[in-house]
Design an enzyme around this catalytic site. Structure first.
Site, PDB file in Angstrom:
ATOM      1  N   GLU A 248      -6.282  -8.617   0.511  1.00  0.00           N
ATOM      2  CA  GLU A 248      -6.628  -8.545   1.935  1.00  0.00           C
ATOM      3  C   GLU A 248      -8.116  -8.238   2.059  1.00  0.00           C
ATOM      4  O   GLU A 248      -8.640  -7.422   1.301  1.00  0.00           O
ATOM      5  CB  GLU A 248      -5.888  -7.398   2.629  1.00  0.00           C
TER       6      GLU A 248
ATOM      7  N   GLU B  64       0.808  -1.224   0.000  1.00  0.00           N
ATOM      8  CA  GLU B  64       0.000   0.000   0.000  1.00  0.00           C
ATOM      9  C   GLU B  64       0.843   1.277   0.000  1.00  0.00           C
ATOM     10  O   GLU B  64       0.840   2.050   0.963  1.00  0.00           O
ATOM     11  CB  GLU B  64      -0.957   0.002   1.200  1.00  0.00           C
TER      12      GLU B  64
HETATM   13  C1  GLA Z   1      -3.897  -2.588   5.392  1.00  0.00           C
HETATM   14  C2  GLA Z   1      -2.531  -3.245   5.458  1.00  0.00           C
HETATM   15  C3  GLA Z   1      -2.456  -4.404   6.404  1.00  0.00           C
HETATM   16  C4  GLA Z   1      -3.233  -4.111   7.674  1.00  0.00           C
HETATM   17  C5  GLA Z   1      -4.660  -3.799   7.312  1.00  0.00           C
HETATM   18  C6  GLA Z   1      -5.538  -3.588   8.518  1.00  0.00           C
HETATM   19  O1  GLA Z   1      -4.668  -3.010   4.347  1.00  0.00           O
HETATM   20  O2  GLA Z   1      -2.056  -3.650   4.210  1.00  0.00           O
HETATM   21  O3  GLA Z   1      -1.092  -4.633   6.690  1.00  0.00           O
HETATM   22  O4  GLA Z   1      -2.663  -3.052   8.340  1.00  0.00           O
HETATM   23  O5  GLA Z   1      -4.680  -2.625   6.546  1.00  0.00           O
HETATM   24  O6  GLA Z   1      -6.861  -3.298   8.173  1.00  0.00           O
END
Ligand code: GLA
Length: 671
Positions: free
Chosen positions: A303, A154
């Site tokens: 995710e 990210e």
């Molecule tokens: C992001 C990150 C993860 C985690 C999630 C928690 O998407 O990539 O490492 O911190 O948020 O919601």
């Protein structure tokens, strides 16, 4: 270009989780992996923030633990996605090169101990990244159980250090050639901004010259693209052909142009968190369609939330059964994998209260059973669905430049580019009309209907594309805030919609930010425009049809044309000068889709979503999702269908339990 090498259609669907074995004693892994296996998972994502575990000090690598973890996963039939750990540069590196820490816009160093704390352009950071990624690639690149790679995590931070500034100047010099050209394009005569040396140009902090602000965004995109590219270049030579490289993007994040960032990747992926509240399929589907549009192909949901997050004002748990609808909703919009974040609650660290599959005691949480159900579902239909894609006849154009430009000068506090785009998306979603959300610069062949919400910034390519699309019979919808600026974020020396005026058959005589709703009347509706209204002047009186007019309001708009339609070549252009209320918008889009010959996949009640994936053999697979908490019945347009999750034949009536799912292939079609 690297993107030509690794492209293979998905051969199965994946479910799994982010797993951080480095946070736990090695003796524990066996149990974790057994539980993953019992969950039915077939993939785990590892390594993401593990820099200090992989390289405890400069040039001293410790990969044994990761090799052993991958081997154990493999033994259990679980494949691995490896991430490069660059989102978490370790303390020793920062100590050695303090300038690796980004400088925020107030000139303060970002503190060590969170993540993405790096300056994306730092030469020392690049060097350390290269050294580590090269070594990781040499060690794991040919491991047949590592099926894909994620670069970093990210991307999100901007740096304002002197080195970034110098690179920004180099970028500007290359783009503009001369300062005279830059001064002209940015109208720097305004407020004495004229530059006579590149070094004088600041990195914008807060509101600034619109040309400068847009170029800074382009520069940040370039900076992240270079950083991503240097990692791809280290990785790619070591990977087999079918091993892909991705990055996990964030929702509608606008820190950089995602189309450009995706160009060097084999596949797009993203992280979907509902956060507070619940899934809203008519809105959230747009984010999946956006990510699918980055590369115009299927993606991974890298995710998603196992129940709840930890970063919203209220971190409510999803309802029982809701995560299953999320997983199927993702699949119905083109995901080939769903991975939960994360496996087990860490005992310490910043995300202690985030949802997980195992609790602090290492026992499955209640949510685990739901993930297990998703894995069972996916496995039951994997051979049917893997390799299939989404086919849409409607495209919505998305443009980061227009979005940035509007955000900086919204002119109305409630005008939000993304929300306006979704205002066009939702009436399509509720009708089960598939939509591709694609770059405003993408080719438009194959679409019947193209909607260009607030396409503020035009360039020659866009104009040519849109003209050709309509000339060849397409239906184009232009909206408020169209065709107002050039690619330097300067106003065009002509009325809206700029070079598209001839196509539209109208020009915008004046635009109005509205402090109160303005009545809009069409033949079939009686609604309002909120936030914004454009007064349209007909240029081709005979050829242009007025679909709606404004009622009595500020005097300027009274009885003026609000929505028009104009033929061009074999096609049609609808110009929507109003920001309609939801009910009117729905009616308008029903009318437009009807005219364009775009049909709903299936007719369902609100709350029941129908998606369709199409196999390489053109076989249609329908996914029906009951997003409500009550039983729902849908009349199907077929005599009979096969339902693949239960493995049963059904007639033309489908009853779905609360949050129920059906995967159907029709036996005979009689629409
Ligand atoms: C992001 C990150 C993860 C985690 C999630 C928690 O998407 O990539 O490492 O911190 O948020 O919601």
């Amino acid at each position: 270009m690297v993107t030509k090498t690794a492209r293979k259609k998905a051969s199965k669907l994946y479910t799994g989780s982010a797993y951080y074995p480095e946070q736990w004693p090695e003796e524990r892994w066996k149990k974790d992996i057994r539980l993953m296996s019992e969950a039915g998972f077939n993939v785990a994502r590892l390594g993401e923030f593990a820099w200090s575990a992989l390289e405890p000090s400069a040039g001293r690598f410790n990969f044994g633990w990761l090799e052993r973890a991958i081997a154990q996963l493999t033994k259990a039939g679980i494949e691995t996605v490896l991430s490069t750990p660059t989102a978490a540069p370790p303390a020793w590196l920062v100590e050695q090169y303090p300038d690796i820490l980004a400088l925020d816009e107030n000139g303060r160093r970002v503190q060590f101990g969170n993540r993405c704390h790096y300056c994306v352009n730092s030469p020392e950071f690049h060097e350390a990244t290269r050294r580590l990624v090269k070594k990781i690639a040499e060690t794991f690149g040919t491991n047949p159980h590592v099926i894909g790679w994620q670069i970093d995590n990210e991307y999100n931070r901007y740096c304002y250090c002197p080195h970034c500034q110098q690179l920004f100047h180099e970028y500007l010099a290359q783009r503009y050639g001369t300062l005279d050209e830059l001064n002209r394009r940015w109208t720097t005569a305004y407020w004495s901004q004229t530059y006579d040396a590149w070094e004088q140009i600041p990195m914008p902090i807060g509101p600034h010259n619109p040309g400068l602000m847009l170029e800074f965004k382009h520069f940040m995109t370039l900076s992240y693209r270079r950083f991503q590219r240097l990692q791809i270049d280290e990785l790619r030579p070591h990977l087999k052909k079918n091993v892909w490289i991705t990055h996990n993007f964030m929702y509608w994040h606008d820190g950089y142009d995602h189309y450009e960032m995706s160009e060097d990747l084999d596949m797009a992926s993203w992280d979907w968190y509902v956060g507070m509240g619940h899934l809203d399929y008519q809105t959230d589907g747009a984010a999946h369609d956006l990510v699918r549009g980055y590369k115009r192909k299927n993606f991974w949901l890298m995710e998603t939330q196992p129940g709840n997050v930890n970063w919203k004002p209220v971190n409510n748990m999803l309802n029982k059964g809701e995560a299953r609808t999320m997983a199927w909703h993702a699949l119905g919009h083109g995901a080939d994998a769903v991975l939960y974040w994360q496996w087990r609650s860490p005992l310490n660290g910043q995300e202690q209260y985030h949802g997980t599959l195992l609790d602090t005691a290492g026992q499955p949480r209640l949510f685990y059973a739901e993930a297990q159900q998703v894995a069972r579902d996916f496995s039951a239909v994997s051979s049917l669905i893997a390799g299939s894609t989404i086919k849409a006849e409607t495209a919505i154009l998305n443009d980061y430049d227009s979005r940035w430009s509007i955000r900086w000068q919204a002119h109305h506090k409630d005008f939000d580019y993304v929300e306006h785009l979704r205002h066009y998306y939702r009436p399509l979603a509720v009708q089960n009309i598939p939509v591709d959300i694609i770059s405003a610069d993408a080719a438009l062949k194959g679409y019947k209907l193209v909607i260009a919400p607030a396409l503020l910034i035009l360039n020659d390519k866009r104009v040519a594309n849109l003209k050709a699309f309509v000339r060849n019979g397409g239906h184009l919808v232009l909206t408020i805030r169209s065709g107002m600026k050039d690619e330097y974020n300067a106003l065009l020396p002509m009325r809206q919609p700029g070079e598209l005026t001839k196509l539209a058959g109208v020009e915008v005589e004046e635009y109005y930010a509205l402090n109160e709703p303005v009545p809009v009347f069409g033949p079939d509706w009686n609604g309002n425009s909120y936030f914004w209204a454009e007064r349209l002047k007909l240029l081709d009186e005979a050829g242009t049809q007025i679909l709606a007019r404004y009622g009595t309001s500020n005097g300027w708009l009274d009885d003026q044309a609000a929505i028009t339609q104009h033929p061009y070549g074999k096609g049609t252009v609808t110009f929507v000068g109003a920001y309609l209320d939801d009910a009117s918008q729905k009616l308008l889009l029903q009318q437009i889709t009807g005219q364009a010959g775009v049909e709903p996949l299936l007719k369902t009640k609100v709350g029941v979503e129908a998606c369709r994936r199409v196999g390489a053999d053109h076989r249609e697979i329908f996914i029906l999702i009951n997003h409500t908490r009550t039983e729902q019945t849908t009349q199907l347009p077929w005599h009979a269908a096969h339902e693949h999750l239960q493995g049963v034949e059904i007639g033309n009536t489908l009853t779905l339990a609360p949050y129920g799912i059906a995967v159907l292939t029709p036996s005979t079609i009689s629409k």
